[in-house]
Design a protein around this motif. Sequence first.
Motif, PDB file in Angstrom:
ATOM      1  N   GLN A 183       7.785  -6.094   0.836  1.00 47.09           N
ATOM      2  CA  GLN A 183       8.059  -4.923  -0.007  1.00 47.09           C
ATOM      3  C   GLN A 183       6.824  -4.596  -0.855  1.00 47.09           C
ATOM      4  OE1 GLN A 183      11.146  -2.991  -0.326  1.00 47.09           O
ATOM      5  NE2 GLN A 183       9.547  -1.703  -1.213  1.00 47.09           N
ATOM      6  N   GLU A 184       6.196  -5.650  -1.337  1.00 41.51           N
ATOM      7  CA  GLU A 184       5.012  -5.483  -2.181  1.00 41.51           C
ATOM      8  C   GLU A 184       3.897  -4.748  -1.420  1.00 41.51           C
ATOM      9  OE1 GLU A 184       3.329  -9.205  -3.272  1.00 41.51           O
ATOM     10  OE2 GLU A 184       2.702  -8.500  -5.246  1.00 41.51           O
ATOM     11  N   TYR A 185       3.705  -5.155  -0.160  1.00 41.16           N
ATOM     12  CA  TYR A 185       2.657  -4.517   0.646  1.00 41.16           C
ATOM     13  C   TYR A 185       3.022  -3.056   0.899  1.00 41.16           C
ATOM     14  CZ  TYR A 185      -0.894  -3.604   4.112  1.00 41.16           C
ATOM     15  OH  TYR A 185      -1.960  -3.060   4.773  1.00 41.16           O
ATOM     16  N   ALA A 186       4.289  -2.824   1.218  1.00 41.11           N
ATOM     17  CA  ALA A 186       4.751  -1.447   1.477  1.00 41.11           C
ATOM     18  C   ALA A 186       4.487  -0.571   0.249  1.00 41.11           C
ATOM     19  CB  ALA A 186       6.233  -1.455   1.835  1.00 41.11           C
ATOM     20  N   ASP A 187       4.793  -1.103  -0.939  1.00 43.87           N
ATOM     21  CA  ASP A 187       4.566  -0.346  -2.179  1.00 43.87           C
ATOM     22  C   ASP A 187       3.075  -0.062  -2.357  1.00 43.87           C
ATOM     23  OD1 ASP A 187       7.256  -0.499  -2.661  1.00 43.87           O
ATOM     24  OD2 ASP A 187       7.122  -2.146  -4.106  1.00 43.87           O
ATOM     25  N   SER A 188       2.261  -1.050  -2.030  1.00 47.35           N
ATOM     26  CA  SER A 188       0.813  -0.914  -2.275  1.00 47.35           C
ATOM     27  C   SER A 188       0.163   0.153  -1.387  1.00 47.35           C
ATOM     28  CB  SER A 188       0.110  -2.260  -2.089  1.00 47.35           C
ATOM     29  OG  SER A 188      -0.053  -2.530  -0.711  1.00 47.35           O
ATOM     30  N   ILE A 189       0.769   0.451  -0.250  1.00 44.62           N
ATOM     31  CA  ILE A 189       0.165   1.468   0.638  1.00 44.62           C
ATOM     32  C   ILE A 189       0.868   2.831   0.507  1.00 44.62           C
ATOM     33  CG2 ILE A 189      -0.751  -0.195   2.326  1.00 44.62           C
ATOM     34  CD1 ILE A 189       1.658   0.518   4.159  1.00 44.62           C
ATOM     35  N   GLY A 190       1.832   2.898  -0.401  1.00 49.29           N
ATOM     36  CA  GLY A 190       2.499   4.182  -0.647  1.00 49.29           C
ATOM     37  C   GLY A 190       3.615   4.517   0.327  1.00 49.29           C
ATOM     38  N   ALA A 191       4.166   3.497   1.001  1.00 48.01           N
ATOM     39  CA  ALA A 191       5.323   3.753   1.884  1.00 48.01           C
ATOM     40  C   ALA A 191       6.553   4.017   1.018  1.00 48.01           C
ATOM     41  CB  ALA A 191       5.558   2.550   2.792  1.00 48.01           C
ATOM     42  N   LYS A 192       7.466   4.846   1.528  1.00 46.73           N
ATOM     43  CA  LYS A 192       8.675   5.156   0.752  1.00 46.73           C
ATOM     44  C   LYS A 192       9.705   4.046   0.867  1.00 46.73           C
ATOM     45  CE  LYS A 192       7.769   9.210  -0.989  1.00 46.73           C
ATOM     46  NZ  LYS A 192       7.130   9.102  -2.299  1.00 46.73           N
ATOM     47  N   GLY A 193       9.538   3.187   1.880  1.00 47.82           N
ATOM     48  CA  GLY A 193      10.506   2.114   2.011  1.00 47.82           C
ATOM     49  C   GLY A 193      10.044   1.045   2.972  1.00 47.82           C
ATOM     50  N   TYR A 194      10.622  -0.142   2.801  1.00 45.43           N
ATOM     51  CA  TYR A 194      10.334  -1.279   3.683  1.00 45.43           C
ATOM     52  C   TYR A 194      11.673  -1.889   4.089  1.00 45.43           C
ATOM     53  CZ  TYR A 194       9.808  -6.277   4.620  1.00 45.43           C
ATOM     54  OH  TYR A 194       9.915  -7.524   5.169  1.00 45.43           O
ATOM     55  N   ALA A 195      11.779  -2.219   5.368  1.00 42.12           N
ATOM     56  CA  ALA A 195      12.998  -2.891   5.832  1.00 42.12           C
ATOM     57  C   ALA A 195      12.599  -4.173   6.555  1.00 42.12           C
ATOM     58  CB  ALA A 195      13.783  -1.986   6.770  1.00 42.12           C
ATOM     59  N   PRO A 196      13.187  -5.300   6.175  1.00 37.32           N
ATOM     60  CA  PRO A 196      12.831  -6.568   6.806  1.00 37.32           C
ATOM     61  C   PRO A 196      13.423  -6.755   8.196  1.00 37.32           C
ATOM     62  CG  PRO A 196      14.505  -6.914   5.122  1.00 37.32           C
ATOM     63  CD  PRO A 196      14.128  -5.473   5.055  1.00 37.32           C
ATOM     64  N   ASP A 197      14.454  -5.977   8.542  1.00 40.07           N
ATOM     65  CA  ASP A 197      15.070  -6.123   9.859  1.00 40.07           C
ATOM     66  C   ASP A 197      15.673  -4.789  10.296  1.00 40.07           C
ATOM     67  OD1 ASP A 197      17.804  -5.942   8.780  1.00 40.07           O
ATOM     68  OD2 ASP A 197      17.287  -7.848   7.849  1.00 40.07           O
TER      69      ASP A 197
END
Length: 210
Positions: A183-197
């Motif tokens: 999630q941290e990486y997703a936030d750092s690149i400006g993605a609107k969301g991250y899903a682990p699965d």
Amino acid sequence: MAKYQDLADSIISGDNVKSKEIAQKLVDEGVEAVEILNDGLVPGMDVVGKKFKANEMYIPEVLIAARAMHAAMDIIKPLLGESDAASRGSVIIGTVQGDLHDIGKNLVGMMLEGGGFTVIDAGVDIPAEKFVEEVKKNKVKLVGLSALLTTTMPVMKDVIEALKADSDTADVKVMVGGAPLTQEYADSIGAKGYAPDASSAVDLAKELLA
Ligand code: B1M
């Protein structure tokens, strides 16, 4: 209703002959395709997603369930029409440039379809410009990026920046996933969301397109 439960059960047990038969029978009885999707197929894949998340089902079983879903989808797809009216919305998915891993992406795509989305699969090894082109061509509001290599994770940022740089695609939301991501990486690149699965990806897509 029992007829939908039978269809959902055939998805969960991965019986593609039965799922196709039941879907065809429901169509022949005059049941609306969207009802078959929402009351039989989606709840079935929903259970699969939950079981997968809880480690009660594993990848081969999920793929077999997805095959059963596809068999039924083949019956109802022509009846759903070309428009997105019966869909929750369209999503372009793809594995970023330099990365050939597609098992996770395919699972996410199948689960999104099971969740009622129209999925446009751009494939693997997709450069940023190709995502921009696909978004313009298909006029989608959500893009899902997959990466399995630490070396290809930064390409996700390139895609997000390329979409932002073009006024036609600047408002498009990007969700990301893949084993090395956080999630941290997703936030750092400006993605609107991250899903682990894959099953969380469906919940996330629903949230982002709500
Ligand atoms: Co490769 N590979 N691989 N590989 N491979 C890994 C990823 C690796 C961790 C293995 C290892 O060294 N332990 C390692 C990466 C190391 C790193 O970057 N830190 C690695 C490597 C190094 C490589 C090569 C470089 C090997 C080489 O050639 N020297 C090479 C690279 C090729 C390339 O991409 N350019 C390579 C090649 C391959 C194969 C072709 C042999 C094959 C891929 C076949 C294919 O995909 N068609 C392969 C495989 C199978 C793996 C492992 C064994 C399994 C990956 C997989 O499919 N997992 C993997 C090791 C491992 O993970 N244990 C490994 C199952 C899949 C369901 O999970 O993809 O994580 P996953 O998807 C999940 C979630 O992450 C999430 O949902 C999915 C379902 O729950 N998710 C999303 C995924 N995308 C999402 C998108 C979303 C949301 C959620 O929103 C859009």
